[in-house]
Design a protein around this motif. Structure first.
Motif: not given
Length: 68
Positions: A40-58
């Motif tokens: 899919h299109p490349k999307v940057f994920l701000p995982i380092d600023t997430s409180p629980d250090k997780t991030y789900r790709c939209p």
């Protein structure tokens, strides 16, 4: 259009959770290990600023988990 080779199928993102480290930042999805034909299109994920250090790709729903 070029038909994907069999080895390209091994690059499919069939994992729904991926553990990443600090050297993987800035994190983007799809990662460089994924085959281009199924990306899919490349999307940057701000995982380092997430409180629980997780991030789900939209786009694809893959859950990334940042480990120290």
């Amino acid at each position: 259009m070029k038909t994907p080779e069999l080895k390209d199928y091994k690059s499919l993102n069939d994992t729904r959770e991926v553990v990443v480290n600090a050297q993987d930042l800035p994190l983007h999805c799809p990662t460089n290990e994924n085959a281009l034909w199924c990306a899919h299109p490349k999307v940057f994920l701000p995982i380092d600023t997430s409180p629980d250090k997780t991030y789900r790709c939209p786009y694809c729903g893959t859950l990334y988990r940042l480990m120290n």
